[in-house]
Design an enzyme around this catalytic site. Structure first.
Site, PDB file in Angstrom:
ATOM      1  N   GLN A  80      -6.395  17.644 -29.369  1.00  0.00           N
ATOM      2  CA  GLN A  80      -7.158  17.239 -30.563  1.00  0.00           C
ATOM      3  C   GLN A  80      -7.299  18.453 -31.490  1.00  0.00           C
ATOM      4  O   GLN A  80      -7.498  19.582 -31.027  1.00  0.00           O
ATOM      5  CB  GLN A  80      -8.513  16.736 -30.060  1.00  0.00           C
ATOM      6  CG  GLN A  80      -9.671  16.867 -31.002  1.00  0.00           C
ATOM      7  CD  GLN A  80     -10.257  15.505 -31.400  1.00  0.00           C
ATOM      8  OE1 GLN A  80      -9.549  14.494 -31.470  1.00  0.00           O
ATOM      9  NE2 GLN A  80     -11.539  15.485 -31.640  1.00  0.00           N
ATOM     10  N   HIS A 154     -13.820  23.787 -39.652  1.00  0.00           N
ATOM     11  CA  HIS A 154     -14.735  22.817 -39.015  1.00  0.00           C
ATOM     12  C   HIS A 154     -16.113  23.464 -38.821  1.00  0.00           C
ATOM     13  O   HIS A 154     -16.499  23.810 -37.694  1.00  0.00           O
ATOM     14  CB  HIS A 154     -14.087  22.455 -37.670  1.00  0.00           C
ATOM     15  CG  HIS A 154     -14.697  21.346 -36.888  1.00  0.00           C
ATOM     16  ND1 HIS A 154     -16.020  21.297 -36.552  1.00  0.00           N
ATOM     17  CD2 HIS A 154     -14.143  20.240 -36.345  1.00  0.00           C
ATOM     18  CE1 HIS A 154     -16.249  20.216 -35.826  1.00  0.00           C
ATOM     19  NE2 HIS A 154     -15.118  19.554 -35.686  1.00  0.00           N
ATOM     20  N   GLU A 255     -17.286  19.836 -42.931  1.00  0.00           N
ATOM     21  CA  GLU A 255     -15.996  20.505 -42.747  1.00  0.00           C
ATOM     22  C   GLU A 255     -15.121  20.365 -43.990  1.00  0.00           C
ATOM     23  O   GLU A 255     -14.935  19.262 -44.491  1.00  0.00           O
ATOM     24  CB  GLU A 255     -15.275  19.871 -41.548  1.00  0.00           C
ATOM     25  CG  GLU A 255     -16.163  19.768 -40.323  1.00  0.00           C
ATOM     26  CD  GLU A 255     -15.642  18.776 -39.277  1.00  0.00           C
ATOM     27  OE1 GLU A 255     -14.418  18.572 -39.214  1.00  0.00           O
ATOM     28  OE2 GLU A 255     -16.467  18.202 -38.547  1.00  0.00           O
TER      29      GLU A 255
END
Ligand code: BG6
Length: 283
Positions: A80, A154, A255
């Site tokens: 991910q 992020h 983000e």
């Protein structure tokens, strides 16, 4: 001044101190872990349960998600948020003035990265620590074929209490609600009272306000067409091994991102630079 320390997991952590701020950066992931403007608290959250190293991303600070954001589009076995947040980057350059320190880190394609993504690249991140915190991410295509990327800086913002946190600047913006799995339009200031995982289609700046702390952190974006807002809330927090059960109250992610259909094409020999600046003020 920059101090180099070895983390118990084996990678280097830089501690930066200058007249304007202090910050720490992990060379594992080129991840900013803390940033405190002079006389102010750390703006960033890192989980007390975070992993450090061993192929796991550090849970907090500013992970770099690249060359894809979220799950891989076609192969669910791939990690991910891409793979650079779990790689040790090289230290490329340090520049310092009394008020500002700039650190440039580099991650290049290698035999290992080609197993995950078959492209040649040089990815650099320059972090400027001063009155504001600026990150500049440059993707260079060093190969012979074009590639596309999605990505994000992020950022985990630290908040005193999620109930008094707000994200400003997204009113009227359409978003993909990844929890409810539908498209929506934001009708008011963003607040969090349940699981939130949204991709706002907006290149505009936003701000995280913590009314309990009396602080506002403005996030200026450059080259990021989206803003992702994420808080796992109670059940997802419990399901995450690297996140304490109650920590969902202490953080909100906003983000700077390029997601899904906003993927970016980088042709051979070309590079693109995207950036983000965080500046904090008392309110
Ligand atoms: C957010 C995503 O950016 O990151 C969420 O929108 C995801 O879907 C979250 O759960 C955390 O991801 P990870 O891989 O760090 O657990």
């Amino acid at each position: 001044m920059i101090n180099f320390a070895k983390h118990p997991s084996g990678f280097t952590v830089l501690t930066i101190t200058n007249a304007s701020a202090t910050a720490t950066i992990s060379m594992y992931g080129a991840q900013v872990l803390s940033y405190s403007p002079l006389g102010r608290d750390n703006l960033l959250f890192v989980s007390s349960k975070s992993n450090y190293g061993e192929g796991k991303a550090i849970r907090g600070g500013i992970p770099v998600c690249w060359p894809w954001f979220g799950p891989h589009r076609t192969d669910a076995r791939l990690p991910q948020h891409g793979f650079v947040r779990t790689r040790i980057w090289d230290l490329e350059k340090i520049e310092e003035t009394p008020d500002e320190s700039r650190v440039t880190m580099l991650c290049r394609s290698s035999k290992e990265t080609r197993l995950l993504w078959q492209h040649d690249f040089a990815l650099s991140l320059t972090v400027s620590v001063g009155k504001a915190l600026t990150l500049e991410l440059t993707t260079a295509n060093t190969g012979e074929e074009a590639f596309t990327i999605t990505d994000a800086l992020h950022t985990y913002f630290s908040v005193k209490d999620i109930g008094s946190a707000q994200v400003l600047g997204l009113d009227g913006v359409s978003y993909a609600d990844r929890v409810e799995k539908r498209e929506e339009t934001q009708r008011e200031i963003v607040t969090v009272s349940g699981e939130v995982d949204r991709v706002y289609r907006s290149p505009s700046d936003c701000a995280v306000v913590d009314k309990a702390l009396g602080s506002k952190v403005t996030m200026k974006k450059n080259g990021f067409p989206d803003t992702v807002v994420w808080n796992p809330w109670i059940d997802r927090a419990k399901a995450m091994a690297d996140f304490d059960d109650g920590e969902y109250k202490k953080m909100i992610c906003a983000e700077a991102a390029a997601v899904g259909k906003n993927e970016m094409l980088v042709i051979p020999g070309a590079s693109i630079t995207q950036g983000m600046t965080l500046s904090s003020e008392k309110i």
